[in-house]
Design an enzyme around this catalytic site. Structure first.
Site, PDB file in Angstrom:
ATOM      1  N   ARG A 384      -5.593  -2.737  21.737  1.00 40.02           N
ATOM      2  CA  ARG A 384      -5.150  -0.503  22.171  1.00 40.02           C
ATOM      3  C   ARG A 384      -5.691  -0.289  20.643  1.00 40.02           C
ATOM      4  NH1 ARG A 384      -1.947   0.650  26.972  1.00 40.02           N
ATOM      5  NH2 ARG A 384      -2.479   2.288  27.379  1.00 40.02           N
ATOM      6  N   CYS A 385      -6.261  -0.217  20.265  1.00 40.03           N
ATOM      7  CA  CYS A 385      -6.788   0.475  18.908  1.00 40.03           C
ATOM      8  C   CYS A 385      -8.172   0.170  19.145  1.00 40.03           C
ATOM      9  CB  CYS A 385      -6.395   0.483  17.165  1.00 40.03           C
ATOM     10  SG  CYS A 385      -7.137  -1.282  16.312  1.00 40.03           S
TER      11      CYS A 385
END
Ligand code: PCD
Length: 806
Positions: A384-385
């Site tokens: 999630r980045c």
């Protein structure tokens, strides 16, 4: 059909286009158990594969004896590296230019490594059979500490490349060294740091964790020997890339491979790479002529598939006495585990870590990243980045806090005086990025006002006094974060995965009766693309989103694309969708002109139709135009109405946000109660505010997990201590606080509809907000840095080390 009802507002509402809080169309099947996940796929005669995995983190393999396993009724085959070697498939290339064992070739390098692949008629037989495979190991010294790995005389982990002085990213200075990657002006930065008024220095560790999607990884490989066609169903975040890699590895022509990602139960970066399970299933299906399914269990997933983070970030931040930042220096020791399988664009072995100057106007900076091998699982994915952005954001947001502490300044004010100003955009950062747009001061002021920041600080000071008087054992922490994300890789000239440029695509077909199908090169794993991409298109072509099917994930039908991760779908495929829509509209305009017997230029677009300028009663709706395109011979135009767009973005998009977390920390129990969490996001033009809110809630909860308890921990023997959900923290509704979401809207100047990504932002901004709150609670007692995850035990130890237990 030329009537004037419904009125214009009704027509706009009917589209359910940009900005509409449209309910997610996929939820009907997800909430009623009608999703179609990989493990739901059942093919006639299907076999099941399972792995024998290494209990050791580092060991030589003396022998593998599969006799007993093969004797078990239902067992069809046991594959080892020896079986794969003649095919050249016992090792495979990684996304980072390294190679990785598919099955242990002579030794194992991490606990849980794949040693043999058992194929059986039944899942349970396969599971029983792996217990019967006898493997003799000779254990070797284990290294789990990347600093020890680089010591002179350290045990050599990768014997296969021990003598190679050059890796995929330049020189290697030690057998356990992978690369040194540098950006910025080192000499100038060191000069600034050595002569600055104030320098704050700290080692900031972002621990190893794991994306842990609810659905684990898996696939079904089905080789049709008659037609020479291989179909591979799987949990793939990048189905087209998997097809290309499968073709290159297997030698099967790419047109004979069909890769399908069905519904996916969360990806979070875990499902970007290629795993040994895929290769073994394909080989097993080719060998047996039967479909072969492989599905991980939870422990397999946590122990062996891609980890995230594990960055030791040594930082120095220089400033004037007044708090104006003058330089930033950073050196990272990056633990990549046994193979360099990080999922980053080729040119960037540390991903986009050099966004670590954050939201601040820092004149000079340097970053160096040393990649190191250890006896841990490979990976290094963007959980999630966007490729190491969360590490970068955590680093700079900790350094800002530590600098504020050293200067004795308010951390909100320190941020404000260093923000890049609105008029400085597009802004060129010292580490080479061009930030497309931003308005940080407006967002920051809005956030501080929303939480009554001054009031919070007053309350905190009162609480501290009460604590000192012995009236309470709870300290209050205010965690501030302002982050800048960088999402939407490409451009093709800078970003590729295994040589494939990172563009994306959309193909649209309008049906004769005025409904449509759009196919994209991306793939939803829960983000809601079927809902939101239809909305982009509705606004572009004037057909209600309810009449547009969005389809992704089948390489036989979808146009080539690089997949969904790094919040790239909106910036890249979303742009392709808008542009393909505009091509449809351009042709529709010509058709309308013919039908209305006017010149193209005499028409203007209005919501869902072309109208003759100055004669609003004369128009053709998109539905009428679609029908005409199929049933009328229009001079000079081909029949039909379809378009395709491949979009190479000129730059990435730079969403940003201001997050504030308020926490009460009990120094005796180490329990941290999150009292308030405010999240302001700016992702440019908002396609679906409700989907955005859901994305922010989900991302914040993952940030909560990471900051407050989730980790992949090893003991010195290299045993994974957190291999089950008993030990690996996955928050439930019980641990999850309430979130207040908010927004500003600064459109991207180069994106066709001004949208930026948002899916990752809450994780990137959330982790430092939670962590800063914990640190802030102890700021008055001089705490500089205590490493995440901030579980109760660690918080208690911090309180203890600061002498707060009397
Ligand atoms: N949106 C809107 N608006 C704007 C933006 C956006 O509306 N402005 C929306 C869209 O459309 C989508 C979503 O939102 O639907 C998201 O988006 P983006 O940001 O673009 O992103 P994408 O690409 O789509 O996706 C991806 C992400 C990621 S990256 C991750 S991790 C995660 C997220 O996403 N994952 C997930 N989220 C999610 N969700 C879910 N449910 N699931 C999942 O899995 Mo990586 O790199 O892979 O690590």
């Amino acid at each position: 059909m030329n009537d004037m009802t419904p009125n214009r507002d009704e027509r706009v509402a009917n589209l359910k286009g940009l900005g509409c809080k449209r309910k997610r169309v996929e939820d009907a099947r997800f909430t009623q158990g009608k999703g179609n996940y990989v493990d739901d796929i059942k093919l006639p005669g299907m076999l099941f594969g399972d792995f024998v995995r290494s209990p050791y983190a580092h060991a030589r393999i003396k022998s593998i004896n599969a006799e007993a396993a093969l004797a078990l009724p239902g067992v069809i085959a046991v594959l080892t590296a020896k079986d794969l070697e003649p095919l050249g498939l016992h090792w495979m290339p990684t996304l980072a230019g390294d190679k990785q064992m598919v099955l242990a070739d002579g030794k194992v390098l991490f606990q849980g490594q794949e040693v043999a692949f058992v194929v059986a008629s039944d899942r349970y037989v396969a599971a029983d059979a792996i217990e019967l495979v006898e493997v003799e190991y000779d254990d070797l010294p284990v290294i789990t500490d990347p600093f020890k790995a680089l010591e002179d005389g350290a045990t050599v982990l990768r014997e296969d490349i021990a003598d190679k002085k050059e890796g995929a990213h330049g020189p290697r200075r030690h057998p356990n060294h992978i690369f040194l990657w540098e950006e910025g002006d080192k000499a100038a930065t060191e000069e600034v740091v050595s002569s600055a008024d104030v320098v704050a220095e700290e080692m900031v560790y972002y621990h190893r964790t794991h994306p842990c999607p609810l659905e684990t990884c898996g696939c079904v490989a089905s080789m049709d020997k008659i037609n020479g066609k291989l179909t591979l169903y799987g949990t793939f975040q990048a189905p087209h890339v998997v097809r290309t890699v499968a073709s290159l590895l297997s030698g099967i022509d790419e047109h004979n491979i069909r890769v399908v990602s069905p519904d996916i139960g969360g990806g979070f970066g875990n499902k970007v790479g290629v795993y040994p399970g895929y290769v073994c299933s394909i080989v097993a299906s080719i060998v047996t002529g039967k479909p072969v399914k492989w599905i991980e269990d939870r422990m397999d997933n946590l122990m062996a598939t891609a980890f995230a983070r594990d960055y030791w970030m040594q930082g120095k931040i220089a400033a004037t006495k007044e708090g104006k930042i003058t330089g930033l220096w950073c050196h990272v020791t990056a633990d990549h585990g046994a193979f360099d399988a990080c999922a980053d664009p080729t040119k960037y072995p540390a991903g986009f870590f050099h966004i670590c100057t954050g939201s601040y106007d820092i004149p000079v900076a340097y970053v160096g990243v040393d990649g190191v091998y250890t006896n841990k699982a490979p990976g290094g994915v963007a959980y999630r980045c966007s490729f190491r952005v969360t590490e970068a954001a955590y680093f700079i947001e900790r350094m800002i806090e530590i600098l504020a502490q050293k200067l004795g300044m308010d951390a909100a004010e320190l941020r404000r005086i260093n923000f890049i100003k609105k008029e400085q955009f597009p802004y060129h950062s010292a580490l080479g990025w061009e930030y497309d747009s931003g308005d940080y001061h407006t967002a920051w002021d809005k956030a501080l006002e929303a939480v009554d920041y001054k009031g919070l600080r007053r309350e905190q000071a009162e609480r501290l006094e009460a604590f000192k008087r012995g009236e309470t054992r709870k300290l209050m922490g205010v965690g501030l974060t302002f982050f800048t994300e960088i999402v939407g890789a490409g451009p093709v000239k800078n970003c590729d995965i295994l040589g494939m440029g990172m563009f994306d695509s959309c193909e649209i077909r309008i049906h004769p009766t005025g409904s449509a199908i759009a196919r994209l090169g991306t793939i939803s794993q829960g983000q809601g693309h079927a809902t939101t991409f239809a909305q982009i298109l509705a606004s572009e072509i004037g057909i209600s989103a309810d009449k547009i099917t969005v389809e992704e994930g089948d390489t036989d039908t979808a146009p080539y694309g690089l997949g969904t991760y790094g919040s790239r779908s909106t910036p890249v495929a979303g742009a392709a969708t808008a542009l393909a829509g505009r091509k449809i509209r351009a042709k529709a305009q010509m058709i309308a002109a013919y039908l209305l017997e006017v010149h193209d230029d005499d028409l203007e677009w209005d919501v869902d139709r072309f109208v003759v300028k100055g004669a609003p009663e004369r128009f053709k709706t998109m539905a009428e135009i679609a029908y005409a395109s199929y049933n009328q011979a229009i001079p000079g135009l081909e029949p039909g109405l379809e378009a395709v767009s491949y979009y190479d973005p000129p730059n990435m998009t730079y969403p940003f946000g201001a997050y504030i977390c308020v926490m009460d920390v009990d120094v005796d129990t180490g329990v941290a109660d999150i009292r308030q969490f405010y999240a302001l996001d700016d992702c440019g033009t908002r396609i679906n505010p409700m989907v955005i809110e859901g994305q922010v809630h989900g991302g914040l909860t993952e940030a909560l997990a990471i900051a407050m308890g989730q980790e992949i921990a090893y003991d010195e023997m290299g045993n994974v201590k957190t291999g089950t959900l008993m030990d690996f923290f996955l928050p439930t509704a019980w641990e999850t606080p309430n979130y207040v979401t908010d927004h500003t809207e600064t459109p991207s100047p180069h994106h066709p509809i001004g949208a930026k990504g948002v899916g990752e932002s809450p994780n990137v901004g959330g982790v430092p907000a939670f962590s800063n709150a914990v640190h802030d609670a102890f700021r008055a007692f001089g705490l500089k840095q205590s490493h995440m995850p901030h579980d109760h035990w660690r918080i208690w130890k911090t309180a203890n080390s600061l002498g707060l237990h009397g």
